[in-house]
Scaffold this active site. Structure first.
Site, short mmCIF file in Angstrom:
data_model
loop_
_atom_site.label_atom_id
_atom_site.label_comp_id
_atom_site.label_asym_id
_atom_site.label_seq_id
_atom_site.Cartn_x
_atom_site.Cartn_y
_atom_site.Cartn_z
N LYS A 273 -0.91 -4.45 2.73
CA LYS A 273 -1.89 -4.08 3.76
C LYS A 273 -2.65 -2.82 3.36
CE LYS A 273 -0.65 -1.52 6.99
NZ LYS A 273 -0.67 -0.06 7.29
N LYS B 138 -4.32 9.34 2.93
CA LYS B 138 -3.10 8.52 2.96
C LYS B 138 -3.26 7.27 2.09
CE LYS B 138 0.81 6.65 4.26
NZ LYS B 138 2.06 7.03 3.59
#
Length: 300
Positions: free
Chosen positions: A247, A178
């Protein structure tokens, strides 16, 4: 696995945000008993309860009721809080399976999985790709990390909201894949934003830029949703916050550091997002990075 076996699993869902509410609605719609929990916004909870879901007061309360709990929260700190915090899932002292669909730090995921295994709790990472519209349609891409038997057990639940499921390997590999996926997508966002700014400096409009790229070899679905904001100013084109992109790129930097490798392109992409966050634009969506980069270079 047959659908009737899935209905025997009581499924909990924590994180009814932009992605989570569509995912949870599909789980309920396709026949699984569903338990949900409120966090920031009660509207998705109320809607799901009206459709037959039950509501838990705390993660521990949910764990006591459920066999499988899906997490779709912001990142590793939130995952740790929900699982290990006061009244967390682990405090129920009950064997169950947790499926973390958040974009989390792989090093945290693997360590957490080992800690939970000693408590008879299985952790599977199953991060997502595509958009909230795909979550609502049940056509998300899911990258799953876990042992074969554990993945088979949760597959009927994942199939409720996924159009494509890829088993990436053991726990932690889903979150690693991911990060690589988001590195590509956030990298494209940074490239598009800088290219548009340079084009405007040379007198090329976004419309001219698009007429060259669209339909060519550099076109892709991410480009198309990004440019729905650029050209049409559609705020719902790609609802993924810049702060979340920052992030994710920070997790990637940590992964690269832990691996002892240089990732100069990743660092450049991270800095593009860091500048926008530092300027107070973190809550805006990723395609709006193009506006920030233009304004930072004197273009309105």
């Amino acid at each position: 696995m047959e659908a009737e076996q899935m209905t025997k699993s009581n499924v909990g869902f924590i994180g009814l945000g932009l992605m989570g509410q569509g995912m949870a609605a599909n789980i309920r719609k396709k026949g699984s008993p569903l338990c949900v929990m409120a966090h920031r916004n009660r509207a998705p909870v109320d809607a799901l309860v009206a459709e037959g879901a039950t509501e838990a007061a705390t993660p521990r309360d949910m764990a006591e009721r459920c066999d499988i709990i899906i997490l779709c929260v912001t990142g590793s700190p939130e995952v740790l809080s929900v699982i290990e915090g006061p009244d967390g899932i682990a405090s129920a002292g009950k064997p169950l399976t947790i499926v973390d669909c958040s974009t989390s730090d792989p090093s945290v995921t693997t360590k957490l999985a080992a800690n939970l295994a000693s408590k008879a709790i299985t952790l599977i990472d199953a991060p997502l790709s595509r958009t909230p519209a795909d979550a609502a349609a049940g056509t998300l891409d899911v990258m799953v990390g876990g042992a074969d038997e554990d993945v088979r057990r949760v597959l009927p639940v994942l199939e409720c909201f996924a159009g494509r499921i890829v088993h990436t390997g053991p726990t932690g590999t889903g979150h690693t894949m991911k990060l690589l996926n988001n590195f590509l997508s956030m990298g494209y966002a940074a490239l598009y934003s800088e290219a548009l700014m340079l084009g405007r400096k040379a007198g090329l409009t976004p419309e001219v830029f698009d007429s060259v790229i669209r339909g060519g070899r550099m076109d892709c679905p991410f480009y198309q949703t990004f440019f729905r904001w650029v050209l049409e100013r559609d705020p719902n084109a790609h609802k993924f916050a810049i702060r979340n992109g920052f992030k994710d790129m920070s997790y990637l930097a940590g992964f690269a550091n832990a691996s002892g490798v240089a990732n100069p392109i990743g660092a450049a992409v991270r800095n593009s997002f860091a500048q926008a966050v530092a300027a107070g634009r973190g809550e805006e969506y990723v395609p709006m990075l193009s506006d920030f980069v233009a304004e930072a270079n004197g273009i309105k």
